[in-house]
Design a protein around this motif. Structure first.
Motif, mmCIF file in Angstrom:
data_model
loop_
_atom_site.group_PDB
_atom_site.id
_atom_site.type_symbol
_atom_site.label_atom_id
_atom_site.label_comp_id
_atom_site.label_asym_id
_atom_site.label_seq_id
_atom_site.Cartn_x
_atom_site.Cartn_y
_atom_site.Cartn_z
ATOM 1 N N ARG A 121 37.037 61.687 -23.570
ATOM 2 C CA ARG A 121 38.179 62.567 -23.829
ATOM 3 C C ARG A 121 37.800 64.038 -23.679
ATOM 4 O O ARG A 121 38.598 64.848 -23.180
ATOM 5 C CB ARG A 121 38.717 62.311 -25.231
ATOM 6 N N THR A 122 36.605 64.405 -24.100
ATOM 7 C CA THR A 122 36.171 65.798 -23.938
ATOM 8 C C THR A 122 36.144 66.174 -22.456
ATOM 9 O O THR A 122 36.585 67.263 -22.072
ATOM 10 C CB THR A 122 34.786 66.001 -24.558
ATOM 11 N N ALA A 123 35.633 65.271 -21.620
ATOM 12 C CA ALA A 123 35.580 65.540 -20.181
ATOM 13 C C ALA A 123 36.980 65.673 -19.591
ATOM 14 O O ALA A 123 37.236 66.554 -18.752
ATOM 15 C CB ALA A 123 34.806 64.427 -19.476
ATOM 16 N N VAL A 124 37.904 64.823 -20.024
ATOM 17 C CA VAL A 124 39.268 64.862 -19.486
ATOM 18 C C VAL A 124 39.990 66.144 -19.894
ATOM 19 O O VAL A 124 40.607 66.827 -19.064
ATOM 20 C CB VAL A 124 40.058 63.620 -19.949
ATOM 21 N N ILE A 125 39.935 66.487 -21.184
ATOM 22 C CA ILE A 125 40.598 67.716 -21.658
ATOM 23 C C ILE A 125 40.012 68.947 -20.977
ATOM 24 O O ILE A 125 40.737 69.862 -20.561
ATOM 25 C CB ILE A 125 40.486 67.816 -23.190
ATOM 26 N N SER A 126 38.691 68.969 -20.842
ATOM 27 C CA SER A 126 38.034 70.104 -20.183
ATOM 28 C C SER A 126 38.467 70.226 -18.730
ATOM 29 O O SER A 126 38.596 71.337 -18.201
ATOM 30 C CB SER A 126 36.513 69.940 -20.264
ATOM 31 N N SER A 127 38.704 69.090 -18.081
ATOM 32 C CA SER A 127 39.129 69.115 -16.679
ATOM 33 C C SER A 127 40.477 69.814 -16.519
ATOM 34 O O SER A 127 40.696 70.557 -15.548
ATOM 35 C CB SER A 127 39.208 67.689 -16.128
ATOM 36 N N VAL A 128 41.388 69.579 -17.467
ATOM 37 C CA VAL A 128 42.701 70.229 -17.408
ATOM 38 C C VAL A 128 42.549 71.752 -17.535
ATOM 39 O O VAL A 128 43.139 72.520 -16.768
ATOM 40 C CB VAL A 128 43.621 69.687 -18.523
ATOM 41 N N ILE A 129 41.737 72.183 -18.500
ATOM 42 C CA ILE A 129 41.495 73.628 -18.677
ATOM 43 C C ILE A 129 40.831 74.203 -17.433
ATOM 44 O O ILE A 129 41.142 75.315 -16.991
ATOM 45 C CB ILE A 129 40.615 73.864 -19.918
ATOM 46 N N TYR A 130 39.928 73.426 -16.839
ATOM 47 C CA TYR A 130 39.207 73.830 -15.626
ATOM 48 C C TYR A 130 40.194 74.158 -14.504
ATOM 49 O O TYR A 130 40.120 75.225 -13.863
ATOM 50 C CB TYR A 130 38.311 72.673 -15.198
ATOM 51 N N VAL A 131 41.126 73.239 -14.256
ATOM 52 C CA VAL A 131 42.099 73.426 -13.176
ATOM 53 C C VAL A 131 42.971 74.653 -13.434
ATOM 54 O O VAL A 131 43.220 75.463 -12.522
ATOM 55 C CB VAL A 131 42.969 72.162 -13.004
ATOM 56 N N LEU A 132 43.425 74.840 -14.661
ATOM 57 C CA LEU A 132 44.267 75.989 -15.001
ATOM 58 C C LEU A 132 43.508 77.297 -14.826
ATOM 59 O O LEU A 132 44.049 78.288 -14.309
ATOM 60 C CB LEU A 132 44.779 75.851 -16.440
ATOM 61 N N GLY A 133 42.245 77.323 -15.254
ATOM 62 C CA GLY A 133 41.437 78.535 -15.096
ATOM 63 C C GLY A 133 41.226 78.890 -13.638
ATOM 64 O O GLY A 133 41.322 80.059 -13.247
ATOM 65 N N LEU A 134 40.930 77.886 -12.818
ATOM 66 C CA LEU A 134 40.726 78.138 -11.389
ATOM 67 C C LEU A 134 42.016 78.601 -10.714
ATOM 68 O O LEU A 134 41.976 79.450 -9.803
ATOM 69 C CB LEU A 134 40.206 76.867 -10.719
ATOM 70 N N ALA A 135 43.148 78.063 -11.151
ATOM 71 C CA ALA A 135 44.430 78.500 -10.579
ATOM 72 C C ALA A 135 44.680 79.976 -10.896
ATOM 73 O O ALA A 135 45.106 80.749 -10.021
ATOM 74 C CB ALA A 135 45.561 77.637 -11.137
ATOM 75 N N ALA A 136 44.429 80.385 -12.129
ATOM 76 C CA ALA A 136 44.605 81.787 -12.508
ATOM 77 C C ALA A 136 43.640 82.683 -11.743
ATOM 78 O O ALA A 136 43.988 83.806 -11.340
ATOM 79 C CB ALA A 136 44.387 81.951 -14.011
ATOM 80 N N LEU A 137 42.433 82.188 -11.502
ATOM 81 C CA LEU A 137 41.440 82.957 -10.747
ATOM 82 C C LEU A 137 41.909 83.187 -9.313
ATOM 83 O O LEU A 137 41.806 84.304 -8.776
ATOM 84 C CB LEU A 137 40.129 82.182 -10.757
ATOM 85 N N ALA A 138 42.458 82.156 -8.697
ATOM 86 C CA ALA A 138 42.944 82.269 -7.321
ATOM 87 C C ALA A 138 44.111 83.240 -7.230
ATOM 88 O O ALA A 138 44.189 84.049 -6.292
ATOM 89 C CB ALA A 138 43.351 80.893 -6.800
#
Length: 488
Positions: free
Chosen positions: A90-107
């Motif tokens: 679950r930690t890996a899955v939740i972190s993945s969602v935050i990961y995608v959102l952070g990268l989208a904001a970066l782009a």
């Protein structure tokens, strides 16, 4: 398999029913894509900071080291959460969602034109959101992957050791593509596209990791009981196993001398994405009349050398060493780490010699562009071969020797070596720049023909020699938790 269930919470009746290499393939694939996302940001970050954000070389290097340090330190928190609270999966899955959102904001922030405080603030907020997400995803996903192999079964225990080799092989293959593709896109197409592709890659990684759920093994043992029969709820959750926090604390403390004596290795590791890249930008990068090699592209030689070395290590070196030593992995984990340290010293020595030559040409001709970029290749190759020994050895060591219930934290402890190393590298740059500037000889001048990176590399080589001697002292006294009693 007592203490393990499938994704629906049902007992696993045989090892072939779940886990093993089938599960590992999903996790390795997801890790390859996650590394594409991470390195798609990190490999050329110094160019973005000195370019669109208009920072000085020293300030940009310090910012890269600070971010890299945070990204490698945050896994300590992520690993602890995964082991003691919501579970690794679950930690890996939740972190993945935050990961995608952070990268989208970066782009989005990179795609906007002009330089403003708002754009800079959004960029750094998004950048550190990626660091936070990576801190939860990486230790838990890797530990969860190793969990798919049973340490109580001799064949699966050997496969787990091989898992670390092949996971790193896959990750480095993805990294090689990342370096070549992303450095070109970022330098020649645009930073919006250059940061957007990592976002897409992480989204696919998340989907791949989740799609492997029907094949995974999940541990249902809790910190407070020998086993749990709570199979009524289909929780995708594996709890940490521990014989008590005091035993766990002692199990972690015994790893700290090895952890501390690997820090200079991490400082050396930090140079490939900072000063090596800036060196390359001052050299002759032409291939043919019209194509310029992006400076960051040379980092692909690290991955290529790893891709060439790892199969040789796993398929030839290990069997030969096993026939001599009688050990399943050929050499001990600590021996493997030590060999890589020696190679990293050689890499710094070669880097210092090449930089001395580059400076001499620059001073004689007023420019270093007549010296070919390919002079930097040997130091990158030595970096890669040293990684085959030290990086993979550290991953296996901190997973295997950490207490059973704190293996995500053990992986995080390994990652924190490189976090602290990045902070130390940034601190050294700031201190050395101030001291050397007082004497009118700035080692990190924006004009690299007036700088002295060769002195810095020689300093790191000397510190690495001292570190290696300390490492030998502690490694010889370390006793593996399986009670085998063999030294380094």
């Amino acid at each position: 398999m007592e203490g393990h269930v499938d994704y629906r919470g049902r007992p696993i009746l045989s090892r072939s029913a779940a886990g093993g290499w089938t599960s590992a393939a999903f996790i390795i694939g997801a890790e390859v894509l996650e590394r594409f996302a991470y390195y798609g940001i990190s490999i050329n970050l110094i160019s973005y900071l000195t370019g669109p954000l208009r920072q000085s070389t020293a300030a940009a290097a310090a910012n890269v080291n600070a971010w890299s340090g945070a990204a490698m330190m945050l896994p300590l928190l992520g690993g602890l959460i995964g082991d003691s609270s919501i579970g690794r999966f679950r930690t890996a899955v939740i972190s993945s969602v935050i990961y995608v959102l952070g990268l989208a904001a970066l782009a989005v922030s990179a795609a906007e034109g002009g330089l403003s405080r708002v754009r800079t603030a959004v960029f750094f907020l998004a950048l550190y959101a990626v660091a936070v997400a990576q801190g939860g995803h990486k230790p838990c996903a890797q530990a969860f992957g190793a969990d798919q192999f049973d340490s109580d079964d001799p064949d699966e225990r050997f496969s787990r050791s091989s898992f670390f080799n092949w996971m790193y092989f896959g990750v480095c293959g993805g990294t090689a593509v990342t370096v070549l593709l992303m450095s070109y896109l970022q330098d020649n197409v645009g930073w919006g596209v250059g940061f957007g592709l990592p976002c897409a890659s992480m989204a696919v990684a998340s989907a791949l990791f989740l799609s492997g759920s029907p094949t995974y093994r999940f541990s249902r043992k809790s910190p407070n009981s020998a086993s749990s029969e709570q199979n009524k709820e289909p929780l995708l959750l594996e709890k940490s196993r521990s014989g008590g926090w005091e035993d766990s604390a002692r199990g972690i403390l015994r790893l700290l001398p090895i952890w501390a004596t690997c820090l200079v290795y991490a400082v050396v590791f930090a140079q490939s994405s900072t000063f090596f890249t800036k060196q390359g930008s001052t050299m002759d990068r032409r291939i043919g009349p019209n194509f310029l090699v992006p400076p960051a592209a040379l980092q692909s030689f690290i991955s290529v050398s790893i891709l060439a070395s790892l199969p040789l290590y796993d398929r030839f070196f290990v069997p030969i060493a096993r026939s001599i030593t009688g050990r399943p992995a050929g050499v001990t984990m600590l021996q493997r780490i030590g060999v890589g340290m020696v190679l990293s010293i050689a890499a710094m020595a070669v880097a210092a010699m090449v930089e001395t030559k580059r400076l001499r040409i620059g001073q004689e001709l007023g420019s270093a562009v007549t010296m070919s970029l390919w002079w930097l290749v040997p130091q990158y190759v030595l970096y890669g071969v040293s990684d085959v020994f030290t990086m993979v050895g550290l991953q296996e060591f901190f997973y295997d020797q950490a207490p059973d219930g704190l293996r995500s934290f053990g992986m995080a402890l390994y990652l924190s070596i490189f976090g602290i190393g990045s902070f130390v590298s940034g601190f050294l740059v700031i201190v050395i720049q101030k001291i050397s500037a007082l004497f009118g000889d700035d080692w990190f001048s924006d004009d690299l023909n007036r700088a002295h990176l060769d002195y810095f590399y020689l300093l790191l080589a000397a510190l690495s020699c001292v570190e290696f001697l300390l490492y030998l002292y502690f490694a010889r006294r370390f006793r593996y938790k399986q009670g085998l009693g063999h030294s380094v």
